[in-house]
Enzyme design. Structure first.
Site, PDB file in Angstrom:
ATOM      1  N   CYS A  84      -8.263   6.301 -10.382  1.00 49.03           N
ATOM      2  CA  CYS A  84      -8.797   6.740  -9.082  1.00 49.03           C
ATOM      3  C   CYS A  84      -7.713   7.502  -8.340  1.00 49.03           C
ATOM      4  CB  CYS A  84      -9.192   5.539  -8.229  1.00 49.03           C
ATOM      5  SG  CYS A  84     -10.593   4.642  -8.879  1.00 49.03           S
ATOM      6  N   TYR A 315     -25.234  24.847 -23.045  1.00 52.54           N
ATOM      7  CA  TYR A 315     -24.235  23.770 -22.954  1.00 52.54           C
ATOM      8  C   TYR A 315     -24.972  22.440 -22.795  1.00 52.54           C
ATOM      9  CZ  TYR A 315     -21.532  27.852 -21.410  1.00 52.54           C
ATOM     10  OH  TYR A 315     -20.968  29.095 -21.281  1.00 52.54           O
ATOM     11  N   CYS A 412     -19.180  21.526 -12.980  1.00 53.84           N
ATOM     12  CA  CYS A 412     -18.212  20.484 -12.642  1.00 53.84           C
ATOM     13  C   CYS A 412     -16.944  21.101 -12.074  1.00 53.84           C
ATOM     14  CB  CYS A 412     -17.905  19.624 -13.865  1.00 53.84           C
ATOM     15  SG  CYS A 412     -17.391  20.582 -15.289  1.00 53.84           S
TER      16      CYS A 412
HETATM   17  N1  SAH Z   1     -25.616  19.270 -20.173  1.00 57.21           N
HETATM   18  C1  SAH Z   1     -24.978  18.162 -20.823  1.00 57.21           C
HETATM   19  C2  SAH Z   1     -23.504  18.358 -21.134  1.00 57.21           C
HETATM   20  C3  SAH Z   1     -22.684  19.118 -20.166  1.00 57.21           C
HETATM   21  S1  SAH Z   1     -20.951  19.062 -20.489  1.00 57.21           S
HETATM   22  C4  SAH Z   1     -25.177  16.901 -20.017  1.00 57.21           C
HETATM   23  O1  SAH Z   1     -25.603  16.964 -18.884  1.00 57.21           O
HETATM   24  O2  SAH Z   1     -24.950  15.826 -20.534  1.00 57.21           O
HETATM   25  C5  SAH Z   1     -20.638  20.640 -21.207  1.00 57.21           C
HETATM   26  C6  SAH Z   1     -21.020  20.741 -22.663  1.00 57.21           C
HETATM   27  O3  SAH Z   1     -20.722  22.054 -23.099  1.00 57.21           O
HETATM   28  C7  SAH Z   1     -20.261  19.823 -23.590  1.00 57.21           C
HETATM   29  O4  SAH Z   1     -21.206  19.088 -24.345  1.00 57.21           O
HETATM   30  C8  SAH Z   1     -19.450  20.775 -24.492  1.00 57.21           C
HETATM   31  O5  SAH Z   1     -19.332  20.298 -25.818  1.00 57.21           O
HETATM   32  C9  SAH Z   1     -20.287  22.015 -24.446  1.00 57.21           C
HETATM   33  N2  SAH Z   1     -19.622  23.305 -24.705  1.00 57.21           N
HETATM   34  C10 SAH Z   1     -18.348  23.658 -24.451  1.00 57.21           C
HETATM   35  N3  SAH Z   1     -18.163  24.960 -24.726  1.00 57.21           N
HETATM   36  C11 SAH Z   1     -19.340  25.445 -25.174  1.00 57.21           C
HETATM   37  C12 SAH Z   1     -19.788  26.748 -25.583  1.00 57.21           C
HETATM   38  N4  SAH Z   1     -18.963  27.785 -25.589  1.00 57.21           N
HETATM   39  N5  SAH Z   1     -21.069  26.883 -25.952  1.00 57.21           N
HETATM   40  C13 SAH Z   1     -21.921  25.833 -25.939  1.00 57.21           C
HETATM   41  N6  SAH Z   1     -21.560  24.582 -25.546  1.00 57.21           N
HETATM   42  C14 SAH Z   1     -20.282  24.395 -25.167  1.00 57.21           C
END
Ligand code: SAH
Length: 462
Positions: A84, A315, A412
């Site tokens: 934290c 993603y 994020c």
């Molecule tokens: N939408 C999901 C995950 C979001 S985190 C949820 O809500 O749970 C971001 C994700 O992007 C991760 O799973 C990571 O592996 C993926 N990622 C990272 N770079 C990427 C890229 N260039 N193309 C596709 N996915 C990617």
């Protein structure tokens, strides 16, 4: 080098902001100082430790006048622990701070002035919210067993049974393992010598099912006294899955690739809204399911689906947002770079009997442009949820070319969010509304959901 201050100077500053690691930021005669253990509004006396051209670091010497937002942290080791960063800040103020951070990025980096900022969605109970915890195991200086958390930016273990943001059941699990390894003389792992057996205790909890998982990460092939281990852990309410994870590498990566089941199921289940997920020790799952549900509901609301839309979820991870959207869309396509996550996404679609989704493995910035070029795919809504570095420009260009009516951006990192939104809005989109969600109380992180709508019906370019 001439700076306003030099090493070991003592100066007074007022803290105005928080840095990426939770440290306070103040200015002395225009020169920026980063000062750990301070919060916005503190008037402090500090000792300068290190100076650079444009900023330096200082240590808190005396709180001359504490900020109104300063509180006594619940956790006695909150200041030393790396988990934290801002537990010493009143929770409501944490929310104000996070909302302002998003707003400021959009204004300063994105150049936006005219948009609706909906009130940040905070936690009702900002404690005991994490469904996943990883406790390193080692020894204290006096030789006794240490189980707890790493002190900030170090590998020395803060010995504790009680984490105020982890699941409450962890307290019993850690106590049990602590006694167990003392009773049976099981050696904790030692990073220096790469000897000893038990490296980490991983726990996961299904918040809506009450199911509990324990996975012991070991520097070896097997664990002694498994019958007694199971016997003891089974008494903990909700225990559903006990396993070992083999990690014999000299590495900081916590988990190895191999799981050895010991007792119960190989996974636990949990729900986000109506959707069920299977979570194994290695699978990715959002750590705060209560706030995740709120975030996805906002994304679903912004997507404004009526049943006949084609949606791309880029993603997509294990398909959490895709499955949520599929409840209201005609078809959802998910793209994710990690193959195992796509395997999980397909399993999750199957166990929920959701048929109107399809998943692709690959980089979003390669898959989408290729499919657009070769198959002329289209989208009514595109959702993106990229990692901190944001979206690749070639992906943004493809989104502009496909020209969906709405883009929902889940982020994020407000800085890269603002950068990407600026790019889209200078071309063919309008920033309609923004809502921040606090997924990680007592940390400096903030999630944001944004709605963009297309300005011109005609495709921007081909
Ligand atoms: N939408 C999901 C995950 C979001 S985190 C949820 O809500 O749970 C971001 C994700 O992007 C991760 O799973 C990571 O592996 C993926 N990622 C990272 N770079 C990427 C890229 N260039 N193309 C596709 N996915 C990617």
């Amino acid at each position: 080098m001439d700076t306003v201050v030099k090493k070991n100077d003592q100066v007074e500053v007022i803290i105005e902001d928080i840095g990426a690691d939770g440290e306070g930021i103040g200015k002395y005669k225009g020169y920026t100082l980063f000062i750990k253990d301070t919060v916005v509004g503190d008037h402090v006396l500090v000792n300068v430790m290190k100076t650079g051209k444009t900023y330096g670091y200082a240590r808190l010497v005396k709180l001359i006048k504490p900020s109104d937002v300063r509180v006594e942290p619940r956790c006695p080791i909150a200041t030393q622990c790396g988990g934290c960063q801002i537990q010493h800040m009143d929770y409501r103020e944490q929310l104000v701070y996070k909302e302002n951070k998003v707003k400021n990025c959009l204004q300063r980096i994105g150049g936006f002035s005219n948009f609706t900022m909906e009130p940040i969605s905070g936690m009702e109970e900002p404690y005991y919210y994490r469904n996943k915890s990883q406790f390193p195991v080692g020894r204290n200086k006096d030789g006794s067993v240490a189980i707890g958390f790493y002190a900030g930016r170090t590998h020395s273990i803060m010995d504790t049974d009680h984490c105020y943001i982890g699941a409450k059941v962890n307290i019993d699990i850690v106590k049990f393992i602590r006694n167990f390894i003392s009773d049976y003389k099981i050696e904790p792992y030692d990073e220096e010598s790469h000897k000893g057996l038990l490296r980490h205790i991983l726990t996961r909890v299904g918040y809506s099912t009450g199911e509990v998982m324990v996975c012991l990460v070991i520097n070896g092939k097997d664990f002694p006294r498994k019958a007694e281990l199971v016997e003891g852990l089974k008494k903990i309410p909700g225990m559903k899955s006990i396993s070992l994870n083999l990690n014999k590498d000299k590495t900081n990566v916590i988990l190895g690739e191999r799981i050895v089941p010991v007792w119960g199921e190989p996974y636990i289940t949990d729900y986000i809204g109506p959707i069920q997920y299977r979570i194994s020790p290695l699978s990715f799952f959002q750590v705060n399911p209560v706030q995740t549900k709120k975030l996805y509901e906002i994304a679903l609301d912004y997507a404004d689906l009526h049943g006949d839309e084609v949606v791309w979820d880029l993603y997509c991870g294990i398909g959490t947002i895709s499955l949520f959207l599929a409840q209201k869309a005609k078809m959802v396509y998910g793209v994710e770079i990690i193959p195992q996550a796509i395997e999980d996404a397909k399993t999750n679609a199957n166990i929920n009997e959701i048929k109107n989704v399809e998943f692709y493995v690959g980089a979003a910035e390669e898959v989408l442009p290729r499919k657009y070029r070769e198959e002329n795919i289209s989208a009514d809504v595109i959702v993106v949820d990229p990692p901190r570095k944001g979206c690749d420009q070639s992906l943004l260009d493809t989104i502009l070319a496909m020209a969906p009516k709405r883009v929902v951006y889940v982020s994020c990192d407000p800085a890269t969010l603002a950068r990407d939104l600026k790019y889209l809005c200078e071309k063919n989109y309008e920033l309609v509304k923004v809502r921040a969600v606090d997924q990680f109380g007592h940390s400096v992180h903030v999630e944001t959901c944004v709605l963009l709508t297309r300005k011109n019906v005609l495709k921007y370019y081909k």
